[in-house]
Design a protein around this motif. Sequence first.
Motif: not given
Length: 160
Positions: A70-80
Motif C-alpha cells: 500500500a505504500g512505503r515509509i522510510n527513515l533517512l540519514d539516521a545520525d546522532a
Amino acid sequence: MIRLERLRPDHADALLSFERANRAYFARTIPDRGDAYFADFPARHAALLAEQEAGICHFHVILDAEGTLAGRINLLDADAGTAELGYRVGERFTGRGVAKAAVRQVCRLATDAYGLSTLTARTTLDNAASMAVLAGTGFTTVGETVVGGRPGLRYARRLT
C-alpha cells in the motif's frame, strides 16, 4: 489494519509495480523520481538495501491486511539520534488512515528498534494530505523549505 516490513530483496518486484502504478499520482504533489529511477530499479533497490545494512537508513514497505503493498515509509540519514521521515501511500489506499497508522508505527520503531529520539519531515505546500498526517501524528512545523523546487514546510517530532 496495516503492517510495516523492513525492506528486503524480495520486495523489489512489488515495489517497482507500486511505483509505476502510482507515478502520475505522486507527481501531483511530490517531485517525480524520473525515468532513470525506473530504468535502473534493480541497482537502486540494491543500493537502498546496502544503506539499510550500514544503518544509514531504515526502509519499510506498508502492507494492507491482505498483504498488498500500500505504500512505503522510510527513515533517512539516521545520525546522532535523528532521521528524516519520508512516506508515500498509493492512490487507492488514500483516505483510509494508512499514512497516519504507518507514521505512528514507524515512530515506535524509530525509538524502540533504531534508537532515534527526533524525526524531521518535509512536504510541499500543495500536499494538504501529508500536512494533515504530520500534524495528526505529533509533528510540528519548524520552518519553510523547498522540496524539489516547490515551496514547502519542515516539520519535527521529538520521540522521547
